[in-house]
Design a protein around this motif. Structure first.
Motif, short mmCIF file in Angstrom:
data_model
loop_
_atom_site.label_atom_id
_atom_site.label_comp_id
_atom_site.label_asym_id
_atom_site.label_seq_id
_atom_site.Cartn_x
_atom_site.Cartn_y
_atom_site.Cartn_z
N GLY A 461 -28.82 -78.26 -3.36
CA GLY A 461 -29.16 -78.20 -4.78
C GLY A 461 -28.70 -76.96 -5.51
O GLY A 461 -28.81 -76.89 -6.74
N VAL A 462 -28.20 -75.94 -4.78
CA VAL A 462 -27.75 -74.69 -5.41
C VAL A 462 -26.28 -74.46 -5.04
O VAL A 462 -25.95 -74.33 -3.87
N ILE A 463 -25.41 -74.41 -6.05
CA ILE A 463 -23.98 -74.32 -5.81
C ILE A 463 -23.57 -72.86 -5.61
O ILE A 463 -23.39 -72.10 -6.57
N ARG A 464 -23.47 -72.47 -4.34
CA ARG A 464 -23.01 -71.14 -3.95
C ARG A 464 -22.49 -71.24 -2.52
O ARG A 464 -22.70 -72.25 -1.85
N SER A 465 -21.83 -70.17 -2.05
CA SER A 465 -21.15 -70.26 -0.76
C SER A 465 -22.12 -70.43 0.41
O SER A 465 -21.86 -71.16 1.34
N ALA A 469 -25.66 -65.69 -0.37
CA ALA A 469 -24.67 -65.24 -1.35
C ALA A 469 -25.27 -65.18 -2.75
O ALA A 469 -26.24 -65.86 -3.07
N LYS A 470 -24.67 -64.33 -3.56
CA LYS A 470 -25.05 -64.24 -4.96
C LYS A 470 -24.70 -65.55 -5.65
O LYS A 470 -23.64 -66.13 -5.40
N GLU A 471 -25.58 -66.04 -6.49
CA GLU A 471 -25.32 -67.27 -7.22
C GLU A 471 -24.52 -66.93 -8.47
O GLU A 471 -25.03 -66.34 -9.42
N GLY A 472 -23.25 -67.29 -8.46
CA GLY A 472 -22.41 -66.97 -9.61
C GLY A 472 -21.38 -65.91 -9.29
O GLY A 472 -21.23 -65.48 -8.14
N PRO A 473 -20.65 -65.45 -10.30
CA PRO A 473 -19.54 -64.51 -10.11
C PRO A 473 -19.94 -63.21 -9.41
O PRO A 473 -21.08 -62.74 -9.52
N ALA A 513 -22.97 -73.32 -13.02
CA ALA A 513 -23.06 -73.14 -14.48
C ALA A 513 -22.74 -71.71 -14.91
O ALA A 513 -22.16 -71.48 -15.97
N LYS A 514 -23.10 -70.73 -14.07
CA LYS A 514 -22.84 -69.33 -14.41
C LYS A 514 -21.33 -69.04 -14.43
O LYS A 514 -20.85 -68.25 -15.24
N SER A 515 -20.61 -69.68 -13.54
CA SER A 515 -19.16 -69.50 -13.51
C SER A 515 -18.51 -70.11 -14.74
O SER A 515 -17.58 -69.54 -15.33
N VAL A 516 -18.98 -71.28 -15.14
CA VAL A 516 -18.47 -71.92 -16.35
C VAL A 516 -18.75 -71.06 -17.58
O VAL A 516 -17.89 -70.88 -18.45
#
Length: 527
Positions: A461-465, A469-473, A513-516
């Protein structure tokens, strides 16, 4: 002059006498008079303390370390036996590595070594320079050194002998340590030899001329500033679920919403998308005869590539394809890469031509050709492959990655490599001029925005490596904006990798979403 020639002959006779028996037992390599010829270091006869010990010993496939190392003495030699179709002079180069000597240009340790080649009574020398010339990344693995003099080869069998004619204390120390403890992964600390290249000067000159004529206009990439790298690969996961994508490949293809995906890309301001096909295992999200004939069930009825191209093109966004040759994969094994490597090379050419002719101008080319070292080792006819990749679109961009080693041939358009998460300065323009590592191709940068190219574990449910890992950039918004401005000012296009789920479905997140949001801010600053 006479004394020098006599000395050369004596040295050669001594060298060849030392290895006469063993050279007879080594393989004979047929030289093509009309193309590049690659002789890997390990294909020669090794004499002295030097070793070849790849971390993964897979014949005729990309290895984690395929260099000859341990040069501690001027009597350490590599000798290649070659069969030449007709007497001629050849340009010759040695490709080497050695991470201890990467920073010579910045005040680090200099190699202070010279190398020598001997054949048929002729001896030529060259000085080794530090591998990190100008401002290249320290991740650079190798460098090709061209000898100024040409190498005369007679018709029939020739024995080419390589050794260090001058060797520094720093090299000896580093080599002795590696002989005791082993080399680094994919490289070495000491100077180690990857390969020797032979090509007739007139052939090389004509190759460069033809390559220049075939170059596409890449101003659209420079003007477009940046694109996305989408590793929608066999190794991603759905938003929820622990099975990698290859377990349910066709399900992922059939449920991929191209319109919602294209809307996301448009929102980021990306001018192109490099979309992953055949990452590792050879699965292709479209009907493709070349692959289906070898491995039935690895293609799909739905042509996801065509639909993606249509959805992106109508938004004025170009589609590029990522392709992994997968020399260790099942397709290569079934084609007999070890026994009949020419069948595998021919398959790669046929596959490229079929895909290019299928999509023609729908796709803008090939944004990344990966795992290509094995094809280089096996002397892929690169011009033929390059033309196959452009068969349906002469303006298609081709980016064949040599992974920080020297280019395989002049037939390439775009510099690309696995830069990881780092963001750095533009490379020095001299690297792209005559004689440079990236001669004749467009500088290009890429990096990962979410900490990795692909997820290391299920998303849950959480898009990260991964969960740690930090969520986002990785860096701050200001650092990224400064980086993109710097690259834009230098006319260097950038491709940004963002993580994606296998299930690209409307109504649920499929990218971070944070990357977008960060990319939207970059769009506002640049465009």
């Amino acid at each position: 002059m006479k004394n020098k020639l006599q000395l050369s002959i004596l040295v050669l006779l001594f060298s060849q006498g030392m290895q006469m028996v063993s050279a007879q037992d080594s393989q004979v390599i047929d030289i093509r008079s009309d193309d590049f010829n690659v002789l890997m270091g390990y294909q020669g006869n090794l004499e002295g303390s030097i070793k070849y010990s790849p971390l993964k010993n897979v014949a005729n496939a990309e290895k984690d370390n395929d260099v000859v190392y341990g040069f501690t003495d001027t009597n350490d030699k590599i000798s290649w036996k070659v069969n030449v179709p007709e007497e001629a002079e050849y340009l010759v180069a040695i490709q080497h590595t050695g991470k201890k000597f990467h920073s010579a240009i910045n005040g680090g340790v200099k190699p202070n070594c010279t190398i020598q080649l001997m054949v048929n009574g002729v001896m030529i020398e060259a000085e080794l320079k530090g591998l990190t010339q100008y401002n290249e990344f320290t991740k650079v693995a190798g460098n090709r050194v061209w000898f100024k003099e040409r190498l005369p080869l007679k018709k029939g069998e020739n024995i080419i002998v390589f050794h260090f004619s001058k060797i520094s204390e720093e090299q000896v120390e580093a080599a002795e340590d590696e002989l005791k403890n082993g080399t680094l992964k994919k490289s070495s600390n000491s100077i180690a030899i990857k390969d020797l290249v032979l090509v007739r000067p007139e052939i090389y000159s004509k190759m460069k001329e033809r390559a220049k004529e075939l170059k596409p206009d890449l101003s659209w990439m420079i003007e477009g500033k940046y694109g996305l790298f989408i590793h929608w690969s066999l190794l991603t996961y759905p938003l929820y679920g622990a099975e990698k994508a290859y377990k349910n490949f066709e399900w992922g293809v059939n449920n991929f919403d191209v319109e919602v995906f294209a809307d996301m890309v448009e929102e980021t301001g990306a001018s192109w998308v490099t979309f992953t096909t055949c990452h590792g295992g050879q699965y292709f999200p479209a009907p493709t005869k070349a692959l289906e004939n070898v491995m039935p069930g690895r293609t799909t009825e739905r042509d996801l590539i065509a639909e993606l191209a249509d959805a992106l093109n109508k938004r004025d966004i170009k589609l590029l394809l990522y392709y992994n040759m997968s020399p260790r994969g099942e397709v290569a094994a079934k084609l007999g890469i070890q026994e009949t490597p020419e069948k595998w090379l021919e398959y790669l050419i046929n596959f490229a031509e079929e895909v290019s002719l299928r999509y023609r101008n729908k796709i803008a080319g090939w944004g990344y050709i990966d795992s290509s070292v094995a094809a280089y080792v096996l002397n892929m006819p690169w011009e033929k492959y390059y033309r196959a990749l452009k068969a349906g679109n002469s303006d298609a961009v081709v980016a064949i990655s040599s992974h920080w080693w020297a280019q395989y041939s002049p037939f390439n358009d775009l510099q690309t490599s696995d830069a990881g998460w780092s963001i750095g300065d533009p490379l020095d323009d001299r690297l792209f001029k005559d004689g440079g590592r990236y001669e004749g191709i467009q500088q290009h940068a890429s990096f990962v925005l979410d900490g990795a190219w692909i997820p290391r574990e299920p998303y849950n449910g959480v898009i990260r490596s991964d969960a740690n890992a930090k969520e986002g950039p990785t860096f701050s918004e200001e650092e990224y904006i400064d980086y993109f401005k710097k690259m834009d000012a230098a006319n260097i296009p950038v491709t940004v990798n963002i993580l994606i789920t296998q299930d690209v479905i409307k109504g649920q997140p499929f990218v971070n979403a944070k990357s977008v949001e960060l990319l939207k801010k970059i769009k506002n600053k640049l465009k």
